[in-house]
Design a protein around this motif. Structure first.
Motif, PDB file in Angstrom:
ATOM      1  N   GLU A  11       1.514   3.356   6.249  1.00 18.85           N
ATOM      2  CA  GLU A  11       0.906   2.631   7.378  1.00 18.85           C
ATOM      3  C   GLU A  11       1.702   1.994   8.240  1.00 18.85           C
ATOM      4  OE1 GLU A  11      -1.913   0.061   5.535  1.00 18.85           O
ATOM      5  OE2 GLU A  11      -3.107   1.599   4.670  1.00 18.85           O
TER       6      GLU A  11
ATOM      7  N   LEU B  33     -12.216  -2.385   9.170  1.00 19.56           N
ATOM      8  CA  LEU B  33     -11.938  -3.042   7.764  1.00 19.56           C
ATOM      9  C   LEU B  33     -11.433  -4.681   8.311  1.00 19.56           C
ATOM     10  CD1 LEU B  33     -10.746  -2.692   4.774  1.00 19.56           C
ATOM     11  CD2 LEU B  33      -8.445  -2.381   5.956  1.00 19.56           C
TER      12      LEU B  33
ATOM     13  N   THR C  52     -10.104   2.202   8.778  1.00 14.88           N
ATOM     14  CA  THR C  52      -9.618   3.237   7.896  1.00 14.88           C
ATOM     15  C   THR C  52     -10.005   4.569   8.281  1.00 14.88           C
ATOM     16  OG1 THR C  52     -11.557   3.059   6.721  1.00 14.88           O
ATOM     17  CG2 THR C  52      -9.794   1.451   6.248  1.00 14.88           C
TER      18      THR C  52
ATOM     19  N   THR D 115      -9.089   5.562   2.178  1.00 18.73           N
ATOM     20  CA  THR D 115      -9.226   4.065   2.096  1.00 18.73           C
ATOM     21  C   THR D 115      -8.063   3.777   3.031  1.00 18.73           C
ATOM     22  OG1 THR D 115      -8.016   4.231   0.153  1.00 18.73           O
ATOM     23  CG2 THR D 115     -10.654   3.608   0.113  1.00 18.73           C
ATOM     24  N   ARG D 116      -7.141   4.507   3.428  1.00 19.47           N
ATOM     25  CA  ARG D 116      -6.062   4.003   4.275  1.00 19.47           C
ATOM     26  C   ARG D 116      -6.504   3.248   5.566  1.00 19.47           C
ATOM     27  NH1 ARG D 116      -0.401   6.633   4.021  1.00 19.47           N
ATOM     28  NH2 ARG D 116      -0.350   7.598   1.952  1.00 19.47           N
ATOM     29  N   ARG D 117      -5.481   2.459   6.138  1.00 18.08           N
ATOM     30  CA  ARG D 117      -5.932   2.202   7.673  1.00 18.08           C
ATOM     31  C   ARG D 117      -5.217   3.423   8.516  1.00 18.08           C
ATOM     32  NH1 ARG D 117      -3.966  -1.951   4.816  1.00 18.08           N
ATOM     33  NH2 ARG D 117      -5.018  -4.005   5.015  1.00 18.08           N
TER      34      ARG D 117
END
Ligand code: AMP
Length: 494
Positions: free
Chosen positions: A50, A355, A163, A142-144
């Protein structure tokens, strides 16, 4: 696990993904080049985890391969705007705490000094890419994935973080509603630092295995020439662009007009959004193209929320109904649901909703009410169709599809040596939706020409934020509390 966007691309590997006037690149090219870029970014590490990577690249294959390269290396893509002056670029780079900058050589002189001053890694797109590609990390949905900067009612623009899952949900909703397929071919003419261009056009096209044709810079004649080729199936733009295309059509010879209209007739869908579409514009476009524009409503923070139908009746002046997977409600000032026919604020819920605002938990918390995102836009439901009425804040201006903050512009204008006080407002305009106008109280008996004012402002603000009209006044209209009354300022320009 690969990102689903990548898996989709693998299924279309031989097909054209990105085309420009002179070149075409397949999905395989995009997969390969983006893995090479990811390898450069990883620099022998396993995962960018990230890290923010800011990039400034003109529209085209390199832009897309870089965006995908950042994602595939586990980074967060922070697209910069090609028309932004240095202070705006520096703000985004600093605020996002980018650790790497990728630049097209055209922007080297603008960006290298920022990278040097902040000790950031600086990569030029002209650098040779490695033949051997690293093993790429697995990216959880679910990662940015992306930070887009958008203006709000307070201070400087905020970074809207989405995300991979948010982006995927926004894309699936549109691909489903507007029935994108691998046979589609879209002309991409929108900015690539804004949701409309990045999600609705580019990512939807690539998700569907379609062809995305890019032009380096918007110009009405270039767009019409491309439409005249008669091979496009989709087109999406903001109302201001339709106004410019209408003007170019009206100025063309009857023979060319026929070819222009025939090119439009070959398409299956033409969409307008990012600002209210005036009914006059919709009607003129219908006469020219035979298309009743599909108007939709959305926002950087939520993706697209409301849309007229692909099939079935579209209503002029309305933005239709909630898109798949999007929940929409209207509430009054006390947060209570309003009945049909009564205006209320649009609130949105769903997997496409962003998010967070980047490193701004207070602003994020303030933007939600019981899990619903508060858009700050007012609407009413009539016969099951949403009609947008405007915004709760007078300090948000929509000009040419860009969202700008009056307060942010005022803050910059106050640093002008001749300006004592100022008030910035949006004034209704058929071409721009709203024009950015500034009422100015000058120091002493100074004179300020529009030309010198604008050239000063252009060095500090994005071109679309620079007021196009200024008015010198002895004092600003204020209420009994001494607060500037913005509606009265608008009146000064009418
Ligand atoms: P942005 O985040 O830059 O896409 O701006 C989102 C804002 O644009 C919304 O909050 C609305 O104020 C405005 N907007 C988007 N689509 C429409 C539309 N079809 N009609 C009126 N306003 C719109």
């Amino acid at each position: 696990m690969n990102l689903p966007l990548i898996t989709h691309a693998q299924a279309h590997s031989e097909k054209i993904a990105i085309a420009t006037k002179v070149e075409a690149f397949t999905y395989q090219d995009l997969l390969h080049t983006s893995s090479q870029i990811a390898t450069v970014l990883l620099n022998n590490t396993e995962d960018l985890q990230e890290q923010r990577v800011a990039f400034l690249i003109p529209p085209g294959f390199e832009y897309v391969a870089t965006q995908w390269g950042i994602w595939r290396a586990g980074g967060i893509a922070v697209p910069l705007c090609i028309s932004h002056p240095q202070p705006e670029l520096e703000y985004v780079i600093t605020n996002s705490a980018a650790l790497i900058i990728i630049a097209h050589p055209n922007f080297e002189t603008l960006l290298r000094p920022i990278a040097q001053a902040q000790n950031l890694r600086f990569i030029l797109t002209s650098e040779t890419l490695p033949d051997d590609v690293s093993r790429l990390p697995e990216i959880e949905l679910t990662r940015r994935a992306l930070i887009l900067y958008t203006s709000g009612t307070t201070g400087k623009p905020k970074g809207v973080v989405t995300t991979h899952h948010n982006i995927q949900s926004q894309v699936i909703s549109l691909v489903t509603a507007w029935e994108w397929t691998a046979s589609d071919r879209i002309l991409h003419i929108l900015p690539l630092h804004h949701i409309h261009g990045i999600i609705n056009v580019l990512t939807c096209a690539l998700w569907a295995g379609a062809e995305c044709h890019m032009i380096s810079k918007f110009d009405a004649e270039t767009v019409w020439n491309r439409i005249c080729e008669g091979d496009l199936t989709l087109f999406m733009a903001v109302p201001t662009i339709y106004v410019k295309l209408i003007a170019a059509w009206e100025a063309a010879t009857p023979e060319r007009q026929q070819r222009m209209s025939a090119g439009c007739a070959k398409m299956r869908l033409m969409v307008s959004g990012s600002a209210a579409l005036p009914v006059q514009v919709l009607e003129k476009w219908q006469n020219i193209s035979g298309h009743f524009l599909l108007e939709r409503y959305g926002m950087t923070e939520i993706g697209m929320a409301l849309s007229n139908p692909l099939h079935g009746e579209r209503k002029a002046g309305y933005v239709g109904k909630p898109l798949p997977q999007v929940e929409v409600r209207l509430v009054d000032e006390s947060g209570e649901l309003v009945a049909p026919g009564i205006p209320g604020e649009i609130q949105v819920k769903g997997p496409g909703v962003f998010l967070e605002y980047w490193q701004n938990p207070q602003a994020t918390a303030k933007a939600f009410q019981d899990g619903w995102f508060c858009t700050g836009d007012l609407a009413v439901v009539e016969n099951d169709n949403y009609r947008i009425l405007g915004r709760l804040s007078v300090d948000i201006i929509k000009t040419g599809g860009y969202k700008v903050s009056a307060l942010e512009i005022e803050e910059v204008l106050r640093t002008h040596p001749d300006i004592q006080e100022c008030a910035v407002v949006g004034v209704s305009d058929l071409e721009w939706g709203e024009r950015v106008c500034a009422a100015l109280v000058l120091q002493g008996s100074q004179l300020l020409t529009l030309e010198s004012f604008r050239s000063w402002a252009k060095e500090r603000l994005a071109i679309y934020k620079v007021p196009t009209r200024i008015l010198t006044v002895a004092e600003l209209p204020r209420n009994a509390m001494g607060k500037v009354t913005k509606p009265a300022v608008v009146e000064l320009f009418c």
